[in-house]
Motif scaffolding. Structure first.
Motif, PDB file in Angstrom:
ATOM      1  N   UNK A 177       0.850  -1.190   0.000  1.00 38.20           N
ATOM      2  CA  UNK A 177       0.000   0.000   0.000  1.00 38.20           C
ATOM      3  C   UNK A 177       0.881   1.234   0.000  1.00 38.20           C
ATOM      4  N   UNK A 178       0.655   2.131  -0.963  1.00 43.04           N
ATOM      5  CA  UNK A 178       1.336   3.420  -1.034  1.00 43.04           C
ATOM      6  C   UNK A 178       0.351   4.493  -0.585  1.00 43.04           C
ATOM      7  N   UNK A 179       0.804   5.408   0.292  1.00 37.77           N
ATOM      8  CA  UNK A 179      -0.080   6.431   0.847  1.00 37.77           C
ATOM      9  C   UNK A 179       0.518   7.809   0.625  1.00 37.77           C
ATOM     10  N   UNK A 180      -0.317   8.727   0.151  1.00 39.78           N
ATOM     11  CA  UNK A 180       0.059  10.133   0.022  1.00 39.78           C
ATOM     12  C   UNK A 180      -1.138  10.989   0.416  1.00 39.78           C
ATOM     13  N   UNK A 181      -0.907  12.274   0.553  1.00 39.26           N
ATOM     14  CA  UNK A 181      -1.987  13.227   0.778  1.00 39.26           C
ATOM     15  C   UNK A 181      -2.121  14.124  -0.438  1.00 39.26           C
ATOM     16  N   UNK A 182      -3.220  14.854  -0.516  1.00 39.16           N
ATOM     17  CA  UNK A 182      -3.390  15.801  -1.592  1.00 39.16           C
ATOM     18  C   UNK A 182      -2.694  17.109  -1.262  1.00 39.16           C
ATOM     19  N   UNK A 183      -3.296  17.884  -0.364  1.00 41.52           N
ATOM     20  CA  UNK A 183      -2.712  19.125   0.140  1.00 41.52           C
ATOM     21  C   UNK A 183      -2.165  18.845   1.535  1.00 41.52           C
ATOM     22  N   UNK A 184      -0.882  19.099   1.730  1.00 36.58           N
ATOM     23  CA  UNK A 184      -0.268  18.860   3.034  1.00 36.58           C
ATOM     24  C   UNK A 184      -0.532  20.053   3.952  1.00 36.58           C
ATOM     25  N   UNK A 185      -1.054  19.753   5.132  1.00 31.95           N
ATOM     26  CA  UNK A 185      -1.681  20.781   5.956  1.00 31.95           C
ATOM     27  C   UNK A 185      -0.705  21.713   6.646  1.00 31.95           C
ATOM     28  N   UNK A 186       0.559  21.331   6.794  1.00 29.43           N
ATOM     29  CA  UNK A 186       1.501  22.191   7.500  1.00 29.43           C
ATOM     30  C   UNK A 186       2.188  23.178   6.566  1.00 29.43           C
ATOM     31  N   UNK A 187       2.791  22.677   5.488  1.00 32.21           N
ATOM     32  CA  UNK A 187       3.520  23.546   4.562  1.00 32.21           C
ATOM     33  C   UNK A 187       2.628  24.134   3.469  1.00 32.21           C
ATOM     34  N   UNK A 188       1.479  23.504   3.223  1.00 29.34           N
ATOM     35  CA  UNK A 188       0.594  24.003   2.174  1.00 29.34           C
ATOM     36  C   UNK A 188       1.016  23.601   0.783  1.00 29.34           C
ATOM     37  N   UNK A 189       1.846  22.562   0.655  1.00 26.25           N
ATOM     38  CA  UNK A 189       2.270  22.101  -0.659  1.00 26.25           C
ATOM     39  C   UNK A 189       1.409  20.927  -1.104  1.00 26.25           C
ATOM     40  N   UNK A 190       1.378  20.674  -2.391  1.00 29.11           N
ATOM     41  CA  UNK A 190       0.552  19.613  -2.948  1.00 29.11           C
ATOM     42  C   UNK A 190       1.418  18.492  -3.498  1.00 29.11           C
ATOM     43  N   UNK A 191       0.848  17.303  -3.537  1.00 33.65           N
ATOM     44  CA  UNK A 191       1.588  16.117  -3.979  1.00 33.65           C
ATOM     45  C   UNK A 191       1.503  15.941  -5.490  1.00 33.65           C
ATOM     46  N   UNK A 192       2.552  15.398  -6.111  1.00 31.57           N
ATOM     47  CA  UNK A 192       2.507  15.026  -7.528  1.00 31.57           C
ATOM     48  C   UNK A 192       1.783  13.688  -7.676  1.00 31.57           C
ATOM     49  N   UNK A 193       0.465  13.720  -7.488  1.00 31.54           N
ATOM     50  CA  UNK A 193      -0.293  12.478  -7.344  1.00 31.54           C
ATOM     51  C   UNK A 193      -0.255  11.601  -8.593  1.00 31.54           C
ATOM     52  N   UNK A 194      -0.297  12.199  -9.777  1.00 28.10           N
ATOM     53  CA  UNK A 194      -0.280  11.378 -10.995  1.00 28.10           C
ATOM     54  C   UNK A 194       1.012  10.577 -11.083  1.00 28.10           C
ATOM     55  N   UNK A 195       2.141  11.216 -10.764  1.00 30.91           N
ATOM     56  CA  UNK A 195       3.423  10.523 -10.819  1.00 30.91           C
ATOM     57  C   UNK A 195       3.525   9.446  -9.741  1.00 30.91           C
ATOM     58  N   UNK A 196       3.077   9.758  -8.527  1.00 28.97           N
ATOM     59  CA  UNK A 196       3.119   8.773  -7.439  1.00 28.97           C
ATOM     60  C   UNK A 196       2.227   7.573  -7.750  1.00 28.97           C
ATOM     61  N   UNK A 197       1.041   7.847  -8.296  1.00 23.59           N
ATOM     62  CA  UNK A 197       0.121   6.771  -8.649  1.00 23.59           C
ATOM     63  C   UNK A 197       0.728   5.881  -9.734  1.00 23.59           C
TER      64      UNK A 197
END
Length: 406
Positions: A177-197
């Motif tokens: 299982x690989x886990x990521x978030x969309x918007x990270x709540x502390x720094x306010x940055x977003x994940x490269x979800x398409x690449x991670x997926x």
């Protein structure tokens, strides 16, 4: 370590803040005036740290739905979903989430924290393999720990580091299982979800995304970063919370796998926690309807986010990420962060003080979260407060900028 030693350790954490008048653990909002204002210390204060992204906590439709549900069904369910706590409203909200996402399965939980805890405790067992983003929320780490699964972190927002770690797992990567978030709540940055997926699927792994801070905020329909990335049909589990854009209390999980409904028989936080109150469920359902039918709320949120982000940069502050509804100002020390946070409060602005280890990279953060309910006049007042406290914080800002340049 004895219990008394633990108290001493916690006292040291408090003392490490230095000599400040207040810290977040002692702040009480004496009266809430609106989604963006409260009385704190007998003083009107602009709220810019509430996660009330769409400003729906005072929305008339949300309040009316919550009030009607409480009067018709009572103040609480007094039981879990598996006992006496599944009301018609719970089932209706689950259908609404499944329909909104276009998936066969949805489950709702009593809090956002319990959503991730409940999902991970149900699908993982000792010996299962998990690879999660190093900046994942505490409830994700806790769910993995309690499950007994073997888990390790990949470098934050780094698809190549994820690929390296999956490759090292060999055949065990398949079914991990690989886990990521969309918007990270502390720094306010977003994940490269398409690449991670893509990396996860390359190795035959499952992919889970927590959209707690991005649901209602990103995507053409407000479905989150997975919608923006075009991977809704590839992600296996999407979780979120009611306590941000949905202006309530609870959480949801949706899946393209109809088998997710079986988790009702194996998720301990779902089985053994009292279900959300009728008022909370009705409020979340009304807020979900607002997300679906009022795109102007998202547009106003982004206008406010851009205004504050650009203004803080113009004042010389180092910001932790590009523009998003979460804007974090870096401060190089805990003491400096606590001092600036107190000075902002004196200026009538409440932000979030975030300290290590919750703040990544050893810097303190003054975290702002924008709302569609903020007026431009309030944004400008927040900027004026930052300008005032910044006038006496040149050394802090210079040190932080130098640290960011290294």
């Amino acid at each position: 370590m004895s219990i008394s030693d633990r108290f001493a350790e916690l006292a040291q954490i408090r003392e490490s803040l230095g000599t400040v008048e207040a810290d977040p653990s002692r702040i009480v909002m004496e009266k809430i005036l609106s989604p963006t204002e409260a009385i704190i210390g007998n003083r009107p204060t602009i709220l810019v740290g509430t996660n009330n992204y769409l400003g729906l906590t005072f929305d008339s439709g949300v309040l009316e739905a919550a009030s009607a549900a409480m009067h018709e069904q009572g103040s609480g369910t007094t039981g879990s979903r598996m006992a006496n706590g599944s009301f018609a409203g719970h089932a209706a909200l689950e259908r609404a989430f499944a329909e909104f996402y276009g998936v066969p399965s949805a489950m709702i939980f009593s809090t956002g924290y319990q959503t991730n805890l409940g999902l991970l405790m149900a699908i993982l067992r000792p010996g299962d393999k998990v690879v999660l983003d190093s900046h994942s929320h505490a409830c994700i780490y806790d769910g993995c720990r309690i499950s007994g699964a073997d888990f390790l972190a990949f470098r934050h927002n780094d698809p190549e580091d994820l690929r390296k770690r999956l490759r090292r797992m060999g055949g065990e990567a398949e079914g991990a299982l690989v886990i990521a978030e969309g918007l990270y709540s502390m720094l306010g940055d977003t994940a490269p979800l398409a690449e991670l997926c893509a990396v996860a699927k390359e190795y035959g792994a499952w992919f889970m995304v927590d959209e707690a801070h991005s649901f209602g905020v990103y995507g053409e329909r407000g479905l989150g970063l997975c919608e923006s990335a075009g991977i809704l049909d590839q992600v296996d589990f999407i979780t979120g919370t009611f306590s941000k854009s949905l202006a309530s209390l609870g959480g949801f999980c949706v899946s393209r796998h109809p088998e997710m409904q079986l988790l009702r028989y194996g998720s301990r936080p779902y089985i053994f926690t009292a279900s959300s109150s009728p008022a909370n469920i009705a409020a979340a359902h009304a807020a979900l309807d607002a997300i679906r039918t009022r795109p102007e709320l998202k547009d106003k949120l982004w206008a406010n986010a851009n205004r504050l982000h650009d203004g803080l940069r113009a004042l010389g502050y180092e910001l932790a990420s590009t523009v998003s509804p979460v804007i974090a100002v870096r401060v190089p020390s805990k003491e400096g962060g606590a001092r600036l946070w107190n000075e902002l409060l004196e200026q009538g602005v409440y932000a979030n003080l975030v300290l290590p280890p919750a703040a990544p990279d050893s810097a303190a953060l003054l975290r702002c979260s924008l709302s569609a309910a903020h007026s431009f006049a309030q944004i400008d007042a927040i900027l004026a407060a930052f300008e005032t406290v910044g006038a006496g914080a040149g050394a802090d800002r210079a040190a932080c900028a130098e640290a960011g340049a290294r």
